[in-house]
Design an enzyme around this catalytic site. Structure first.
Site, PDB file in Angstrom:
ATOM      1  N   SER A  35      -0.750  91.948  31.009  1.00  0.00           N
ATOM      2  CA  SER A  35      -2.209  91.896  30.747  1.00  0.00           C
ATOM      3  C   SER A  35      -2.853  90.618  31.284  1.00  0.00           C
ATOM      4  O   SER A  35      -3.278  89.763  30.512  1.00  0.00           O
ATOM      5  CB  SER A  35      -2.496  92.087  29.251  1.00  0.00           C
TER       6      SER A  35
ATOM      7  N   GLY B 173       1.792  87.427  29.245  1.00  0.00           N
ATOM      8  CA  GLY B 173       2.530  86.396  29.982  1.00  0.00           C
ATOM      9  C   GLY B 173       3.116  86.980  31.255  1.00  0.00           C
ATOM     10  O   GLY B 173       3.163  88.199  31.435  1.00  0.00           O
ATOM     11  N   LEU B 174       3.596  86.088  32.102  1.00  0.00           N
ATOM     12  CA  LEU B 174       4.160  86.504  33.392  1.00  0.00           C
ATOM     13  C   LEU B 174       5.391  87.376  33.211  1.00  0.00           C
ATOM     14  O   LEU B 174       6.053  87.312  32.160  1.00  0.00           O
ATOM     15  CB  LEU B 174       4.555  85.252  34.200  1.00  0.00           C
ATOM     16  N   SER B 175       5.709  88.153  34.210  1.00  0.00           N
ATOM     17  CA  SER B 175       6.951  88.920  34.203  1.00  0.00           C
ATOM     18  C   SER B 175       8.111  87.924  34.072  1.00  0.00           C
ATOM     19  O   SER B 175       8.129  86.890  34.736  1.00  0.00           O
ATOM     20  CB  SER B 175       7.068  89.697  35.514  1.00  0.00           C
ATOM     21  N   GLY B 176       9.037  88.214  33.191  1.00  0.00           N
ATOM     22  CA  GLY B 176      10.190  87.332  32.990  1.00  0.00           C
ATOM     23  C   GLY B 176       9.944  86.203  32.012  1.00  0.00           C
ATOM     24  O   GLY B 176      10.828  85.381  31.755  1.00  0.00           O
ATOM     25  N   ALA B 177       8.745  86.145  31.446  1.00  0.00           N
ATOM     26  CA  ALA B 177       8.445  85.051  30.495  1.00  0.00           C
ATOM     27  C   ALA B 177       9.212  85.240  29.186  1.00  0.00           C
ATOM     28  O   ALA B 177       9.486  84.269  28.472  1.00  0.00           O
ATOM     29  CB  ALA B 177       6.945  84.981  30.233  1.00  0.00           C
ATOM     30  N   GLY B 178       9.540  86.485  28.840  1.00  0.00           N
ATOM     31  CA  GLY B 178      10.316  86.729  27.616  1.00  0.00           C
ATOM     32  C   GLY B 178       9.665  87.708  26.653  1.00  0.00           C
ATOM     33  O   GLY B 178      10.134  87.875  25.519  1.00  0.00           O
ATOM     34  N   LYS B 179       8.628  88.398  27.071  1.00  0.00           N
ATOM     35  CA  LYS B 179       7.882  89.292  26.164  1.00  0.00           C
ATOM     36  C   LYS B 179       8.776  90.388  25.568  1.00  0.00           C
ATOM     37  O   LYS B 179       8.815  90.563  24.350  1.00  0.00           O
ATOM     38  CB  LYS B 179       6.698  89.942  26.918  1.00  0.00           C
ATOM     39  N   THR B 180       9.486  91.100  26.421  1.00  0.00           N
ATOM     40  CA  THR B 180      10.311  92.218  25.928  1.00  0.00           C
ATOM     41  C   THR B 180      11.464  91.708  25.065  1.00  0.00           C
ATOM     42  O   THR B 180      11.754  92.268  23.999  1.00  0.00           O
ATOM     43  CB  THR B 180      10.862  93.045  27.123  1.00  0.00           C
TER      44      THR B 180
HETATM   45  P1  ADP Z   1       9.195  89.927  30.224  1.00  0.00           P
HETATM   46  O1  ADP Z   1       9.258  91.051  29.218  1.00  0.00           O
HETATM   47  O2  ADP Z   1       8.182  88.878  29.838  1.00  0.00           O
HETATM   48  O3  ADP Z   1       9.040  90.405  31.628  1.00  0.00           O
HETATM   49  P2  ADP Z   1      12.011  89.671  29.693  1.00  0.00           P
HETATM   50  O4  ADP Z   1      12.058  89.629  28.194  1.00  0.00           O
HETATM   51  O5  ADP Z   1      12.324  90.968  30.365  1.00  0.00           O
HETATM   52  O6  ADP Z   1      10.575  89.142  30.165  1.00  0.00           O
HETATM   53  O7  ADP Z   1      12.980  88.549  30.299  1.00  0.00           O
HETATM   54  C1  ADP Z   1      12.967  87.220  29.820  1.00  0.00           C
HETATM   55  C2  ADP Z   1      14.268  86.498  30.220  1.00  0.00           C
HETATM   56  O8  ADP Z   1      14.189  85.143  29.767  1.00  0.00           O
HETATM   57  C3  ADP Z   1      15.498  87.110  29.574  1.00  0.00           C
HETATM   58  O9  ADP Z   1      16.556  87.069  30.525  1.00  0.00           O
HETATM   59  C4  ADP Z   1      15.782  86.170  28.394  1.00  0.00           C
HETATM   60  O10 ADP Z   1      17.144  86.147  28.061  1.00  0.00           O
HETATM   61  C5  ADP Z   1      15.312  84.823  28.956  1.00  0.00           C
HETATM   62  N1  ADP Z   1      14.871  83.846  27.920  1.00  0.00           N
HETATM   63  C6  ADP Z   1      15.225  82.539  27.899  1.00  0.00           C
HETATM   64  N2  ADP Z   1      14.662  81.901  26.828  1.00  0.00           N
HETATM   65  C7  ADP Z   1      13.963  82.833  26.155  1.00  0.00           C
HETATM   66  C8  ADP Z   1      13.167  82.789  24.971  1.00  0.00           C
HETATM   67  N3  ADP Z   1      12.971  81.672  24.269  1.00  0.00           N
HETATM   68  N4  ADP Z   1      12.576  83.928  24.588  1.00  0.00           N
HETATM   69  C9  ADP Z   1      12.733  85.072  25.293  1.00  0.00           C
HETATM   70  N5  ADP Z   1      13.466  85.187  26.421  1.00  0.00           N
HETATM   71  C10 ADP Z   1      14.093  84.072  26.857  1.00  0.00           C
END
Ligand code: ADP
Length: 184
Positions: free
Chosen positions: A90, A16-23
């Site tokens: 990815s 998924g996109l950066s900031g999507a919530g993966k980590t």
């Molecule tokens: P990624 O690893 O995909 O780049 P991050 O996990 O670093 O994304 O960041 C995701 C952001 O979205 C966090 O600030 C998190 O608190 C927020 N968020 C909002 N809703 C959700 C959700 N359902 N699951 C995961 N993160 C979420």
């Protein structure tokens, strides 16, 4: 002390996109699974890029090498009955298909939120920099993201809470007998 439970190896591949919530999801998922005695290991894009793949950048070729090395690690772990939680942008379908072929019990998880949403979250400030032209090859802005067409699990983080997102993934693992059901 938590008792370790029996389960096969598997790889949860979060794309998924950066900031999507993966980590964020991977961390909570890992915490909940360990509390149940599931043997897990977490492989995260940002962490891997500080070590195993620190020599690589973000061209298509380097992204492929990055995923290739991670796939090798995930393959070793998953064939030894470890549940591997992977969080990597990815962006290319071909590289994700390669992972599926290599590892044991691959589950493709699309961690999804619209670009406007992830851009407004801008967790690490990358989107602002990419829009300003200060960062090249940034997925979603000036580099492609090939969204999975038929992921095994589709998690819309703009619609679900973190708890709901994690519960959806845990439920998939239980239904497919990849982890024991809670209190089983
Ligand atoms: P990624 O690893 O995909 O780049 P991050 O996990 O670093 O994304 O960041 C995701 C952001 O979205 C966090 O600030 C998190 O608190 C927020 N968020 C909002 N809703 C959700 C959700 N359902 N699951 C995961 N993160 C979420």
């Amino acid at each position: 002390m938590t008792t370790t439970v029996f389960h096969p190896g598997w790889v949860l591949w979060m794309t998924g996109l950066s900031g999507a919530g993966k980590t964020t999801i991977a961390l909570e998922l890992d915490r909940q699974l360990r509390a149940r005695g599931v043997r897990t290991e977490r492989l995260d894009g940002d962490v891997v890029r500080e070590g195993l793949t620190r020599d690589l950048g973000f061209t298509k070729e380097d992204r492929e090498k990055n995923i290739d090395r991670v796939t090798f690690v995930a393959k070793l772990l998953s064939r030894n009955n470890v549940g591997v939680v992977c969080s990597f942008i990815s962006p290319y379908k071909a590289m994700r298909d390669h992972v599926k072929k290599e590892v044991t019990n691959c589950i493709e998880v699309f961690i999804d939120a619209p670009l406007e949403v992830v851009e407004s979250r801008d967790v690490k400030g990358w989107y602002k920099k990419a829009r300003a032209g200060e960062v090249q090859n940034f997925t979603g802005i000036n580099d492609p993201f090939e969204a999975p067409e038929l992921p095994d699990i589709h998690v819309r983080t703009d619609q679900l809470s973190l708890e709901e997102s994690v519960a959806k993934i845990i439920s998939y693992l239980e239904v497919n007998h990849l982890i024991p059901t809670a209190n089983a």
